[in-house]
Design a protein around this motif. Structure first.
Motif, PDB file in Angstrom:
ATOM      1  N   LYS A 163      47.248  49.945  59.845  1.00  0.00           N
ATOM      2  CA  LYS A 163      46.606  50.072  58.529  1.00  0.00           C
ATOM      3  C   LYS A 163      46.020  48.726  58.089  1.00  0.00           C
ATOM      4  N   LEU A 164      45.125  48.786  57.144  1.00  0.00           N
ATOM      5  CA  LEU A 164      44.510  47.580  56.594  1.00  0.00           C
ATOM      6  C   LEU A 164      45.566  46.770  55.853  1.00  0.00           C
ATOM      7  N   THR A 165      45.626  45.478  56.177  1.00  0.00           N
ATOM      8  CA  THR A 165      46.586  44.589  55.524  1.00  0.00           C
ATOM      9  C   THR A 165      45.845  43.385  54.969  1.00  0.00           C
ATOM     10  N   VAL A 166      46.019  43.144  53.661  1.00  0.00           N
ATOM     11  CA  VAL A 166      45.375  42.003  53.000  1.00  0.00           C
ATOM     12  C   VAL A 166      46.458  40.994  52.647  1.00  0.00           C
ATOM     13  N   THR A 167      46.349  39.788  53.198  1.00  0.00           N
ATOM     14  CA  THR A 167      47.353  38.744  52.954  1.00  0.00           C
ATOM     15  C   THR A 167      46.689  37.561  52.252  1.00  0.00           C
ATOM     16  N   PRO A 168      47.040  37.273  50.982  1.00  0.00           N
ATOM     17  CA  PRO A 168      46.474  36.102  50.299  1.00  0.00           C
ATOM     18  C   PRO A 168      46.980  34.812  50.945  1.00  0.00           C
ATOM     19  N   LEU A 169      46.066  33.897  51.251  1.00  0.00           N
ATOM     20  CA  LEU A 169      46.421  32.588  51.786  1.00  0.00           C
ATOM     21  C   LEU A 169      46.235  31.499  50.727  1.00  0.00           C
ATOM     22  N   VAL A 170      45.197  31.635  49.934  1.00  0.00           N
ATOM     23  CA  VAL A 170      44.953  30.770  48.779  1.00  0.00           C
ATOM     24  C   VAL A 170      44.514  31.685  47.648  1.00  0.00           C
ATOM     25  N   LYS A 171      45.184  31.630  46.507  1.00  0.00           N
ATOM     26  CA  LYS A 171      44.834  32.492  45.391  1.00  0.00           C
ATOM     27  C   LYS A 171      43.835  31.791  44.486  1.00  0.00           C
ATOM     28  N   GLY A 172      42.690  32.434  44.279  1.00  0.00           N
ATOM     29  CA  GLY A 172      41.652  31.865  43.420  1.00  0.00           C
ATOM     30  C   GLY A 172      41.944  32.059  41.950  1.00  0.00           C
ATOM     31  N   LYS A 173      41.222  31.311  41.127  1.00  0.00           N
ATOM     32  CA  LYS A 173      41.399  31.380  39.679  1.00  0.00           C
ATOM     33  C   LYS A 173      40.231  32.073  38.983  1.00  0.00           C
ATOM     34  N   GLY A 174      39.294  32.599  39.764  1.00  0.00           N
ATOM     35  CA  GLY A 174      38.124  33.235  39.179  1.00  0.00           C
ATOM     36  C   GLY A 174      38.341  34.710  38.898  1.00  0.00           C
ATOM     37  N   PRO A 175      37.302  35.405  38.411  1.00  0.00           N
ATOM     38  CA  PRO A 175      37.408  36.838  38.130  1.00  0.00           C
ATOM     39  C   PRO A 175      37.541  37.642  39.413  1.00  0.00           C
ATOM     40  N   GLU A 176      38.100  38.832  39.312  1.00  0.00           N
ATOM     41  CA  GLU A 176      38.269  39.683  40.482  1.00  0.00           C
ATOM     42  C   GLU A 176      36.930  40.278  40.913  1.00  0.00           C
ATOM     43  N   VAL A 177      36.754  40.395  42.220  1.00  0.00           N
ATOM     44  CA  VAL A 177      35.534  40.985  42.787  1.00  0.00           C
ATOM     45  C   VAL A 177      35.490  42.474  42.458  1.00  0.00           C
ATOM     46  N   LYS A 178      34.301  42.935  42.044  1.00  0.00           N
ATOM     47  CA  LYS A 178      34.105  44.349  41.714  1.00  0.00           C
ATOM     48  C   LYS A 178      33.137  44.990  42.694  1.00  0.00           C
ATOM     49  N   ALA A 179      33.342  46.266  42.957  1.00  0.00           N
ATOM     50  CA  ALA A 179      32.435  46.993  43.841  1.00  0.00           C
ATOM     51  C   ALA A 179      31.019  46.967  43.258  1.00  0.00           C
ATOM     52  N   GLY A 180      30.057  46.737  44.130  1.00  0.00           N
ATOM     53  CA  GLY A 180      28.661  46.662  43.694  1.00  0.00           C
ATOM     54  C   GLY A 180      28.179  45.236  43.486  1.00  0.00           C
ATOM     55  N   GLN A 181      29.102  44.285  43.417  1.00  0.00           N
ATOM     56  CA  GLN A 181      28.693  42.884  43.278  1.00  0.00           C
ATOM     57  C   GLN A 181      28.243  42.327  44.629  1.00  0.00           C
ATOM     58  N   THR A 182      27.475  41.257  44.556  1.00  0.00           N
ATOM     59  CA  THR A 182      27.131  40.500  45.758  1.00  0.00           C
ATOM     60  C   THR A 182      28.059  39.297  45.822  1.00  0.00           C
ATOM     61  N   ILE A 183      28.783  39.185  46.925  1.00  0.00           N
ATOM     62  CA  ILE A 183      29.725  38.081  47.045  1.00  0.00           C
ATOM     63  C   ILE A 183      29.223  37.068  48.074  1.00  0.00           C
ATOM     64  N   THR A 184      29.642  35.835  47.886  1.00  0.00           N
ATOM     65  CA  THR A 184      29.305  34.758  48.820  1.00  0.00           C
ATOM     66  C   THR A 184      30.595  34.313  49.496  1.00  0.00           C
ATOM     67  N   THR A 185      30.580  34.290  50.826  1.00  0.00           N
ATOM     68  CA  THR A 185      31.816  34.034  51.569  1.00  0.00           C
ATOM     69  C   THR A 185      31.599  33.082  52.741  1.00  0.00           C
ATOM     70  N   ASN A 186      32.680  32.446  53.121  1.00  0.00           N
ATOM     71  CA  ASN A 186      32.834  31.870  54.455  1.00  0.00           C
ATOM     72  C   ASN A 186      33.893  32.698  55.165  1.00  0.00           C
ATOM     73  N   TYR A 187      33.744  32.870  56.472  1.00  0.00           N
ATOM     74  CA  TYR A 187      34.725  33.704  57.173  1.00  0.00           C
ATOM     75  C   TYR A 187      34.851  33.277  58.638  1.00  0.00           C
ATOM     76  N   VAL A 188      35.985  33.655  59.210  1.00  0.00           N
ATOM     77  CA  VAL A 188      36.222  33.532  60.654  1.00  0.00           C
ATOM     78  C   VAL A 188      36.729  34.880  61.131  1.00  0.00           C
ATOM     79  N   GLY A 189      36.176  35.399  62.230  1.00  0.00           N
ATOM     80  CA  GLY A 189      36.628  36.666  62.794  1.00  0.00           C
ATOM     81  C   GLY A 189      37.160  36.473  64.201  1.00  0.00           C
TER      82      GLY A 189
END
Length: 223
Positions: A119-145
């Motif tokens: 199943k999908l598992t989401v593990t916070p590594l660093v907790k941000g202080k900004g507003p929560e992401v909402k569906a329909g928004q455009t987000i800006t990310t860095n990522y490693v896969g």
């Protein structure tokens, strides 16, 4: 005979008078010609002087005109690190939004997972202080896969040198991202362990990563 003698002196006087009159007229004509020539020369000199002044005035204007036109046509300055179509609240390449944890300035090390992933598992590594992401928004990310089973990297925005922006929660990315990133506070770093059915499936044809995947995602902005 006596009549001719009487008339001779008169004839000489008339001739002398005529000669004197002619000489006087010639002198007067010569003076008039000289006066006219002098006046004409004066007019020419004045015209030449005026023409020179006008030429100098026009030349001065021409010298100044290109500079004025260059100033008028100069484009307004734009910030070098902010493209015209980039939202002002998105971070520029190589920069973090104010208040973001400094840990997000460095590429994370991502290792392989353990066991079977069902199943999908989401593990916070660093907790941000900004507003929560909402569906329909455009987000800006860095990522490693990486592949979940062996930790081998298959993709990373860090390799391109700048964050990546995309709509979230609207089917533009894999389901594991749509479901796992909605609700994450801006400024966070999260680990997403995504089973194959919520990623690209188990078929590796077409060069897509198959099987379960692990992503570490930094959410830098959302709008």
């Amino acid at each position: 005979m006596s009549e001719q003698v009487q008339n001779a002196p008169g004839t000489k006087r008339e001739r002398r008078l005529a000669a004197q009159l002619a000489a006087k007229k010639a002198a007067e004509a010569k003076r008039r010609r000289q006066a006219m020539l002098g006046a004409a020369a004066g007019v020419i000199a004045v015209v030449a002087l005026i023409g020179g002044i006008v030429w100098l005035a026009d030349g001065g204007d021409d010298d100044k005109q290109p500079a004025a036109n260059a100033s008028a046509s100069a484009p307004a300055d734009q910030p070098a690190d902010q493209p015209a179509d980039q939202p002002t609240d998105q971070p520029a390449p190589g920069q973090l939004p104010p208040g973001t944890d400094p840990a997000l300035a460095s590429k994370p090390t991502v290792t392989a997972g353990k066991g079977e992933l069902s199943k999908l598992t989401v593990t916070p590594l660093v907790k941000g202080k900004g507003p929560e992401v909402k569906a329909g928004q455009t987000i800006t990310t860095n990522y490693v896969g990486v592949f979940y089973k062996d930790g081998k990297e298959f993709d990373a925005s860090w390799n391109g040198g700048q964050p990546v922006s995309f709509p979230i929660g609207v089917g533009q990315v894999i389901k594991g991202w749509d479901q796992g990133l909605v609700g994450v506070p801006v400024g966070s770093r999260v680990q997403l362990d995504i089973p194959a059915e919520l990623a690209y499936g188990n078929d590796s044809s077409g060069g897509r990563p198959a099987g379960p995947l692990r992503f570490v995602v930094d959410v830098l902005a959302a709008q």
